[in-house]
Design an enzyme around this catalytic site. Structure first.
Site, short mmCIF file in Angstrom:
data_model
loop_
_atom_site.label_atom_id
_atom_site.label_comp_id
_atom_site.label_asym_id
_atom_site.label_seq_id
_atom_site.Cartn_x
_atom_site.Cartn_y
_atom_site.Cartn_z
N PHE A 181 -13.70 -13.07 13.10
CA PHE A 181 -13.98 -11.94 12.34
C PHE A 181 -13.21 -12.30 10.85
O PHE A 181 -12.21 -12.99 10.94
CB PHE A 181 -13.06 -10.77 12.88
CG PHE A 181 -13.17 -9.50 12.16
CD1 PHE A 181 -14.29 -8.67 11.85
CD2 PHE A 181 -11.90 -9.32 11.30
CE1 PHE A 181 -14.12 -7.54 11.09
CE2 PHE A 181 -11.77 -8.12 10.43
CZ PHE A 181 -12.94 -7.37 10.33
N ALA A 226 4.47 -1.40 -0.99
CA ALA A 226 4.42 -2.72 -0.51
C ALA A 226 2.84 -3.02 -0.66
O ALA A 226 2.01 -2.38 -1.07
CB ALA A 226 4.57 -2.56 1.01
N GLU A 228 2.90 -4.58 -7.38
CA GLU A 228 3.08 -3.38 -6.36
C GLU A 228 3.41 -2.42 -6.87
O GLU A 228 3.04 -1.27 -6.71
CB GLU A 228 2.95 -4.10 -4.92
CG GLU A 228 1.93 -4.88 -4.36
CD GLU A 228 0.60 -4.14 -4.18
OE1 GLU A 228 0.57 -2.95 -4.19
OE2 GLU A 228 -0.54 -4.85 -3.95
N GLU A 273 1.52 1.11 -7.53
CA GLU A 273 1.58 2.28 -6.49
C GLU A 273 2.52 3.01 -7.19
O GLU A 273 2.27 4.54 -6.67
CB GLU A 273 2.08 1.60 -5.32
CG GLU A 273 1.24 0.97 -4.49
CD GLU A 273 1.72 0.55 -2.81
OE1 GLU A 273 2.62 0.82 -2.56
OE2 GLU A 273 0.75 -0.01 -2.31
N PRO A 290 5.01 -11.65 15.07
CA PRO A 290 4.75 -12.99 15.34
C PRO A 290 3.94 -13.39 16.53
O PRO A 290 3.48 -14.38 17.04
CB PRO A 290 6.10 -13.92 15.09
CG PRO A 290 7.02 -12.63 15.38
CD PRO A 290 6.35 -11.24 14.94
N GLY A 291 4.11 -12.21 17.41
CA GLY A 291 3.17 -12.46 18.70
C GLY A 291 1.82 -12.85 18.43
O GLY A 291 1.05 -13.37 19.09
N GLU A 330 1.43 -12.76 9.11
CA GLU A 330 2.08 -12.31 8.06
C GLU A 330 3.53 -12.41 8.10
O GLU A 330 4.30 -12.19 9.10
CB GLU A 330 1.64 -10.76 8.09
CG GLU A 330 2.16 -9.90 6.85
CD GLU A 330 2.03 -8.36 6.95
OE1 GLU A 330 2.21 -7.82 6.04
OE2 GLU A 330 1.95 -7.91 7.97
N GLU A 378 -9.06 1.78 -5.96
CA GLU A 378 -9.96 2.69 -5.83
C GLU A 378 -9.79 3.65 -4.42
O GLU A 378 -10.03 4.74 -4.36
CB GLU A 378 -11.45 2.15 -5.84
CG GLU A 378 -12.45 3.13 -5.84
CD GLU A 378 -13.75 2.39 -5.80
OE1 GLU A 378 -14.47 2.56 -4.82
OE2 GLU A 378 -14.27 1.76 -6.82
#
Length: 184
Positions: free
Chosen positions: A14, A75, A91, A95, A113-114, A118, A137
């Site tokens: 994916f 974030a 950011e 934001e 982490p499993g 990230e 947007e």
């Protein structure tokens, strides 16, 4: 201590706007073979923005996977060829509209982490100057400034996320550093 498994095969199944998913077939040191599903997500940044020593900037937005609107520290994902420090400044500005006179790294954590690659890099931003947000947007964000007690109430009500809880603990603990260096 377990040895790093040997990757026998890896295939992407994916590719979305925010992340990719791959399936790895691995062999452990005992010879057993297993399938591991991996969400590939780039480095992210989270900003603990403090307009005053006893307050924190939070953003409120609908989070579809949670099915609710949550209050969070600002974030986002670092852009390609952008340092995490540059991403944190960007950011925060996009934001919240705030420009920070000072931004410093706090630390970094593996989010999940499993199954996910990230690493979230946390920064403290202060000496803030208010400005206008520059939202993407698809973003519908409300900005708020909360005292620490009010922010903890959001956690108790179930309307804050995990990175915000970490930020509040950091603020409560004297604003030191946590985590380890993930190559900022």
């Amino acid at each position: 201590m377990e040895e790093t498994p040997r990757v026998l095969s890896s295939r992407q199944c994916f590719e979305g706007r925010v992340f990719k998913v791959r399936v790895d077939d691995v062999r452990l040191s005992d010879g057993s073979e297993h399938r591991v599903d991996v969400v590939e997500h780039g480095a992210s940044v989270a900003i603990v923005a403090t307009p005053a020593p006893d307050s924190v900037v939070l953003v409120r937005q609908y989070r579809h996977p949670a099915g609710k609107t949550l209050w969070e520290i600002p974030a986002g994902t670092a852009e390609p060829n952008e340092s995490t420090l540059e991403g944190a400044r960007r950011e925060l500005r996009e934001e919240t509209g705030y420009l920070a006179g000072s931004v410093r790294p706090i630390g970094a954590v593996w989010t999940t982490p499993g199954f996910c690659t990230e690493v979230m890099h946390f920064f403290h931003a202060d000496l803030l100057t208010a400005g206008e947000p520059a939202l993407d947007e698809d973003e519908r964000i409300e900005v708020g400034v909360f005292g620490r007690e009010a922010a903890w109430r959001l956690v108790a009500e179930g309307t804050a996320d995990a990175k915000t809880v970490l930020a509040l603990f950091w603020l409560q603990g004297g604003e030191g550093e946590f985590g380890r260096d993930f190559g900022r």
